[in-house]
Design a protein around this motif. Sequence first.
Motif, PDB file in Angstrom:
ATOM      1  N   THR A 267       0.832  -1.205   0.000  1.00 49.87           N
ATOM      2  CA  THR A 267       0.000   0.000   0.000  1.00 49.87           C
ATOM      3  C   THR A 267       0.868   1.256   0.000  1.00 49.87           C
ATOM      4  N   LYS A 271       0.758   4.173  -2.877  1.00 53.20           N
ATOM      5  CA  LYS A 271       0.402   5.565  -2.585  1.00 53.20           C
ATOM      6  C   LYS A 271       1.490   6.524  -3.072  1.00 53.20           C
ATOM      7  N   GLU A 453      -7.375  -0.566   8.170  1.00 51.21           N
ATOM      8  CA  GLU A 453      -7.476   0.371   7.053  1.00 51.21           C
ATOM      9  C   GLU A 453      -7.752  -0.348   5.742  1.00 51.21           C
ATOM     10  N   ALA A 503      -7.546   0.824   1.711  1.00 56.55           N
ATOM     11  CA  ALA A 503      -6.100   0.776   1.467  1.00 56.55           C
ATOM     12  C   ALA A 503      -5.674  -0.493   0.732  1.00 56.55           C
TER      13      ALA A 503
END
Length: 542
Positions: A267, A271, A453, A503
């Motif tokens: 993740t 990002k 998340e 996420a």
Amino acid sequence: MLKGFFHVPKAVNEPVKSYAPNSPEKAAVLAAYKKMWNEKIDVPLYIGSEEIRTGNTRNMTAPHDHQHVVGTYHLAEKSHVEKAIANALESRTRWANMAWEQRAAIFLKAAELIAGPYRAKINAATMIAQSKNIFQAEIDASCELIDFLRYNVEFMTQIYNDQPKSDSAVWNRLEYRPLEGFIYAITPFNFTAIAANLPASAAMMGNVVVWKPSDSQVFSAKVIIDVFKEAGLPDGVINVVFGDAQMISETIFASRDFAGVHFTGSTHVFKDIWKTIGGNIHHYKTYPRIVGETGGKDFVLAHPSADVSQVVANTLRGAFEFQGQKCSAASRAYFPKSLWPAIKEEMGKELASMKMGSPEDFSNFITAVIHEGSFDKLVSYIEQAKKDTDAEIIFGGNYDKSKGYFVEPTVILASNPKYTTMETELFGPVLTVYIYEDAKWNETLKLVDETSEYALTGAVFSQDRYAIEEATVALQNAAGNFYVNDKPTGAVVGMQPFGGARASGTNDKAGSALNLLRWVSPRTIKETFVTPRDYRYPFLGE
């Protein structure tokens, strides 16, 4: 160009072979394993028609025997990445203009090569490179990859067949163009099928690709490259580079012709990729497609009505198959207080029966984790749990990296439902359990939804249909793949399209037409048969 509305062979899921004692497939894969184990291969960069050996190499070793070198691979410099981009763009026009049935034939042939002459080799390579036992290798490197190739061809034809309405005066057509530019495929170590599918799915739709496999998967990636070459994939369509991920990505994202990224990995990295693309957005020729499947903190939830044997068997499979190194692996479990004594007893018995060692020994259910970095990370969490007052290791907790990176299947009992290992993705054979009061079923549903998340996979076990409905509704945003009375792993292409949100990624559903749609740019063509010759509409007659 050929004339005809062509129909591709109906996609069917590849049957999983048993590898039972004395079976021909067991003999074949063990022979391939032994041969590949005793050879040393040299893997170059594949750019256009060239095989480039830079001389700057790294060793490939087996996680279950990390001193044993099975080959080397060559690392790219920035100039090689730029060359790969140039070769992809040079190949684009001819590949994009190739008739779809010719592209389809290449990937259908690749599927049959894996189903037949390459099956033992690609399975053995996955066993060596990623320390998968034979069953995990078979369902991944053979069956899932074959399914991706077959079904994606079928999905492609379904997409092309989806056309707008026309009438006698106007013929409306929808053309599904490949993206303008090139695609960057970044693939993980844990699934050979994903490593092949990410570049192949984009290429199938007429795109050209620069592919960076994981450093820990180059050994089996080489088999994928060999299969695609033998299947007739033209040079330059999929260019393969290895090396420094940051340098490769920075070079890719600096190109004005970058058109999309197909990613599976962490993740945090995804990002950062999104942020970099956003920062460069004014530079690109078109808005890049960003498709990613990232992390998971996947749950098993048992209702008081659940069958204990079903809960235990599927939790252990979901948590510990392939050492928990699946983004879909069960890593947090919620069990009711009334069932916990029985669950704990049966879990302990089953864990005691699990053998650990080399995948070459078919009696081993557990093998090694992928590398020393993963091993050290897992050990740090295990050791911390031994010290913390709100956690207790009830099964496992041992480890050894003297020969291979072996971590025993470990179960942590947490009194705190937000304990670190209930929330943090560890990507290893560690399951954390929280016991809830039976009367607090609804509160526990809320807890499951809010703890992580991530939102990739999850499973509920219950014999009470009201409870199943309650969980399905309450957890609708907590998992992109939700399982009822089954483990949260093992999505099958064509049956359970795979992907999650939050996420866990963009939820573009690998194994379905939804993913392939991200790699096309539709163009509407309206053809009017009798064109007006006067601008005046009837209302102007007043």
